[in-house]
Design an enzyme around this catalytic site. Structure first.
Site, PDB file in Angstrom:
ATOM      1  N   GLU A  69      -1.896 170.948  66.418  1.00  0.00           N
ATOM      2  CA  GLU A  69      -1.734 169.460  66.714  1.00  0.00           C
ATOM      3  C   GLU A  69      -2.185 168.694  65.865  1.00  0.00           C
ATOM      4  OE1 GLU A  69      -4.306 171.098  67.611  1.00  0.00           O
ATOM      5  OE2 GLU A  69      -5.972 169.863  68.184  1.00  0.00           O
ATOM      6  N   GLN A  70      -2.561 169.048  64.582  1.00  0.00           N
ATOM      7  CA  GLN A  70      -3.399 168.415  63.595  1.00  0.00           C
ATOM      8  C   GLN A  70      -2.897 167.233  63.151  1.00  0.00           C
ATOM      9  OE1 GLN A  70      -4.126 171.727  60.900  1.00  0.00           O
ATOM     10  NE2 GLN A  70      -5.468 172.780  62.609  1.00  0.00           N
ATOM     11  N   HIS A 126      -8.977 169.032  58.072  1.00  0.00           N
ATOM     12  CA  HIS A 126      -7.694 169.429  58.501  1.00  0.00           C
ATOM     13  C   HIS A 126      -7.515 168.822  59.755  1.00  0.00           C
ATOM     14  CE1 HIS A 126     -10.046 171.939  61.059  1.00  0.00           C
ATOM     15  NE2 HIS A 126      -8.969 172.596  61.382  1.00  0.00           N
ATOM     16  N   GLU A 150     -16.652 165.881  65.806  1.00  0.00           N
ATOM     17  CA  GLU A 150     -18.085 165.823  65.195  1.00  0.00           C
ATOM     18  C   GLU A 150     -17.899 164.697  64.307  1.00  0.00           C
ATOM     19  OE1 GLU A 150     -17.923 170.860  65.993  1.00  0.00           O
ATOM     20  OE2 GLU A 150     -17.602 169.943  63.955  1.00  0.00           O
ATOM     21  N   GLN A 185     -21.368 172.827  59.879  1.00  0.00           N
ATOM     22  CA  GLN A 185     -20.658 171.851  59.814  1.00  0.00           C
ATOM     23  C   GLN A 185     -21.318 170.679  60.562  1.00  0.00           C
ATOM     24  OE1 GLN A 185     -16.532 171.694  59.611  1.00  0.00           O
ATOM     25  NE2 GLN A 185     -16.189 170.224  61.546  1.00  0.00           N
ATOM     26  N   ALA A 235     -20.187 177.247  56.870  1.00  0.00           N
ATOM     27  CA  ALA A 235     -21.139 176.097  56.629  1.00  0.00           C
ATOM     28  C   ALA A 235     -21.530 175.528  58.302  1.00  0.00           C
ATOM     29  CB  ALA A 235     -20.544 174.909  55.933  1.00  0.00           C
ATOM     30  N   ASP A 272     -10.018 178.491  78.997  1.00  0.00           N
ATOM     31  CA  ASP A 272      -9.525 178.030  77.933  1.00  0.00           C
ATOM     32  C   ASP A 272      -8.024 177.674  78.623  1.00  0.00           C
ATOM     33  OD1 ASP A 272     -10.011 177.456  74.804  1.00  0.00           O
ATOM     34  OD2 ASP A 272      -7.940 178.181  75.258  1.00  0.00           O
ATOM     35  N   GLY A 295     -12.910 177.595  67.049  1.00  0.00           N
ATOM     36  CA  GLY A 295     -12.650 176.271  67.666  1.00  0.00           C
ATOM     37  C   GLY A 295     -12.599 175.962  69.067  1.00  0.00           C
ATOM     38  N   HIS A 296     -12.621 177.321  69.893  1.00  0.00           N
ATOM     39  CA  HIS A 296     -12.682 177.282  71.109  1.00  0.00           C
ATOM     40  C   HIS A 296     -13.873 177.631  71.976  1.00  0.00           C
ATOM     41  CE1 HIS A 296      -8.086 176.933  71.662  1.00  0.00           C
ATOM     42  NE2 HIS A 296      -8.477 177.226  70.222  1.00  0.00           N
TER      43      HIS A 296
HETATM   44  N1  UDP Z   1     -16.945 175.220  61.618  1.00  0.00           N
HETATM   45  C1  UDP Z   1     -18.223 175.333  61.343  1.00  0.00           C
HETATM   46  N2  UDP Z   1     -18.297 175.764  59.767  1.00  0.00           N
HETATM   47  C2  UDP Z   1     -17.261 175.965  59.179  1.00  0.00           C
HETATM   48  C3  UDP Z   1     -15.911 175.978  59.501  1.00  0.00           C
HETATM   49  C4  UDP Z   1     -15.754 175.481  60.803  1.00  0.00           C
HETATM   50  O1  UDP Z   1     -19.235 175.050  61.869  1.00  0.00           O
HETATM   51  O2  UDP Z   1     -17.660 176.242  57.897  1.00  0.00           O
HETATM   52  C5  UDP Z   1     -16.653 174.642  62.967  1.00  0.00           C
HETATM   53  C6  UDP Z   1     -16.497 173.013  63.058  1.00  0.00           C
HETATM   54  O3  UDP Z   1     -17.836 172.498  63.285  1.00  0.00           O
HETATM   55  C7  UDP Z   1     -15.858 173.178  64.421  1.00  0.00           C
HETATM   56  C8  UDP Z   1     -14.957 174.416  64.596  1.00  0.00           C
HETATM   57  O4  UDP Z   1     -15.709 175.300  63.646  1.00  0.00           O
HETATM   58  O5  UDP Z   1     -16.713 173.054  65.705  1.00  0.00           O
HETATM   59  C9  UDP Z   1     -13.393 174.358  63.994  1.00  0.00           C
HETATM   60  O6  UDP Z   1     -12.810 173.633  65.083  1.00  0.00           O
HETATM   61  P1  UDP Z   1     -11.773 172.833  64.721  1.00  0.00           P
HETATM   62  O7  UDP Z   1     -11.068 172.341  66.049  1.00  0.00           O
HETATM   63  O8  UDP Z   1     -12.192 171.555  63.854  1.00  0.00           O
HETATM   64  O9  UDP Z   1     -10.691 173.633  63.820  1.00  0.00           O
HETATM   65  P2  UDP Z   1     -10.080 175.017  63.803  1.00  0.00           P
HETATM   66  O10 UDP Z   1     -10.845 175.851  63.314  1.00  0.00           O
HETATM   67  O11 UDP Z   1      -9.799 175.287  65.494  1.00  0.00           O
HETATM   68  O12 UDP Z   1      -8.826 174.958  63.215  1.00  0.00           O
END
Ligand code: UDP
Length: 492
Positions: A393-394, A369, A377, A354, A352, A131, A28-29
């Site tokens: 922070e969800q 989530h 996105e 996403q 996947a 970050d 996510g970063h």
């Molecule tokens: N993501 C993805 N495929 C997956 C799961 C997550 O491409 O199967 C990507 C999603 O598109 C996003 C990132 O991983 O860019 C997840 O960041 P997010 O802030 O939503 O959640 P975190 O993983 O940090 O809880």
């Protein structure tokens, strides 16, 4: 064409800036940071990503995708101080579970502060964008007289809510006495109600976590400013509140994911299979279900999701992550895609594509989530959401999506926490009801869809030439030029 823009900008107002980007090694970063680097590269800067050596696979994949979309980004590996380890054999540091955050934060500082300083000394970039969870990089940058910008891995709104909760808690001393079951968080532009159980668990307390956050805030103040993956039209009141009331200097440059043409992104064959399946579905009929890179559900909860999706009866793609040890895999090519026997859905065990899924015309709703990147996105793709926050922070992001933007419905998660086994299970009936509301016209989906599409349009306008985020990138580049001039005058 980004490359053309690249060249015309290079000849225009700014000197060529060399910008270093240092992401936290976590999905996510890394993802938004590489996208942010692409944004600056497309505007004439030389962008370099810093990573501990060896670099995580996800970073290599994202850099390849960025290059495929025409963004040239360099990679600079930081070799940790010698500790007898042979570099080739080490695992790349990578955060795949929130439970290990602190270990990783500490480890990175211990191992990479010195290599970072050597890199800054050797290359003298115009600026370091690092970050928010790498607060120590502010000290390194200051020592080397390189301006540091914080990369915010979340939006203005959650920062404003956390600040308001903490301020009020500090005034009231005891969070428990004033909060009750439901709280209207005071001092915000909208009435935002939260349950006590939905607040981050360190709210109003002195814990290891809150101390770390104090350090993050302090390093933010010691930095030159912040870069935020958001756009003005999404959360205007909060962008203002953040700057005026909270006194932060921030540039919003998002949604950074829009720097790619998702349709053109080449993925592994597993990813292609998912998109081919989507091609066979009518427009806006499929529900996409994913809980980010770290969301894990208990066995009992997995059962309820299976039953809830079946009862709702809409075609779906559900990303469950891998099994056991492999739960955290973030490589498309190691994913297993299974079609359910009912023929209704696909289950993806692994990772996947996403952004490409959300951008596909067949997808009509997203059970999420509410990780910030997922929210951005979905907003960018104009897809309405059913919100199911877990931790970090969800829950605040859920309030933004449902109560402020009104592009989402709550699934009904009530308890903040990292251990899914300890939480109440969300029942199949609630899941089915939320999916029905999300997808069915007779259950009120139309208005939400319309608003989501409108927000998607505004997102694209924000990053287009002359848009709000586009202009902020210009302003930030001018600011870097000013700083550079100042530095060179000091050196004369
Ligand atoms: N993501 C993805 N495929 C997956 C799961 C997550 O491409 O199967 C990507 C999603 O598109 C996003 C990132 O991983 O860019 C997840 O960041 P997010 O802030 O939503 O959640 P975190 O993983 O940090 O809880």
């Amino acid at each position: 064409d980004w490359r053309q823009l690249n060249q015309s900008n290079r000849m225009a107002d700014h000197p060529v800036h060399s910008i270093f980007f240092f992401p936290l090694p976590a999905a996510g970063h890394v993802i938004p940071m590489v996208d942010a680097a692409s944004v600056f590269a497309s505007r004439g800067a030389t962008a370099t990503i810093l990573s501990p050596d060896p670099a995580p696979q996800l970073l290599a994949d994202r850099l390849r995708k960025a290059r495929h979309s025409g963004h040239q980004i360099d990679l600079l590996l930081l070799r940790q101080a010698a500790d007898g380890d042979v570099s080739g054999r080490r695992q790349p540091p990578f955060l795949a579970s929130p439970a290990y955050s602190f270990d990783l934060f500490r480890d990175l500082e211990k191992r990479f502060a010195e290599p970072l300083e050597i890199a800054l000394l050797r290359h003298r970039p115009s600026c370091l964008v690092s970050d928010m969870f790498l607060p120590w990089t502010a000290d390194s940058a200051r020592r080397l007289a390189v301006p540091r910008l914080v990369f915010q891995s979340m939006g203005f709104f959650p920062h404003c809510v956390i600040d308001a909760v903490e301020r009020h808690a500090a005034e009231q001393r005891e969070l428990g006495t004033w909060i009750g079951e439901r709280l209207a968080v005071p001092g915000l532009p909208h009435r935002i109600e939260m349950k006590r159980s939905q607040l981050h668990d360190s709210a109003g307390l002195r814990t290891e976590f809150s101390e770390f956050f104090d350090r993050v805030a302090e390093s933010g103040r010691a930095s030159h400013g912040e870069v935020v993956n958001s756009f003005y039209e999404l959360e205007a009141e909060y962008a203002e509140h953040y700057r005026r009331v909270m006194g932060r200097r921030a540039w919003h440059i998002g949604p950074v994911s829009l720097v790619h043409d998702t349709a053109g992104i080449a993925g592994a064959k597993e990813a292609a299979a998912i998109l081919t399946w989507l091609d066979s579905k009518p427009t806006e009929t499929v529900v996409y279900v994913c809980f980010g890179s770290m969301g894990r559900m208990s066995e009992a909860q997995m059962g309820e999701i299976t039953a809830g999706l079946a009862a709702a009866g809409h075609p779906y793609i559900w990303v469950t992550g891998g099994e056991g040890e492999q739960r955290s895999i973030v490589e498309e090519q190691r994913s297993v895609v299974e079609e359910q026997r009912s023929g209704l859905g696909l289950v993806v065990r692994g990772w996947a594509p996403q952004a490409a899924i959300l951008g596909h015309r067949a997808v009509g709703g997203f059970v999420t989530h509410c990780g910030w990147n997922s929210v951005m996105e979905a907003v960018s793709a104009g897809v309405p959401m059913a919100t199911w926050p877990l931790f970090a922070e969800q829950f605040y992001n859920e309030a933004l999506v449902v109560d402020v933007l009104r592009v989402g419905v709550r699934v009904g998660a009530e308890v903040w926490g990292m251990a899914e086994e300890e939480k109440p299970v969300v029942a199949r009936a609630n899941i089915a009801a939320a999916v029905a509301q999300l997808m069915e016209e007779e259950r009120g989906s139309e208005e939400r869809k319309r608003r989501a599409a409108e927000m998607g349009r505004k997102a694209r306008e924000a990053v287009a030439v002359g848009g709000s985020s586009y202009s902020e990138v210009d302003q930030l580049m001018s600011e870097l030029s000013r700083l550079q001039l100042e530095r060179s005058q000091q050196n004369l």
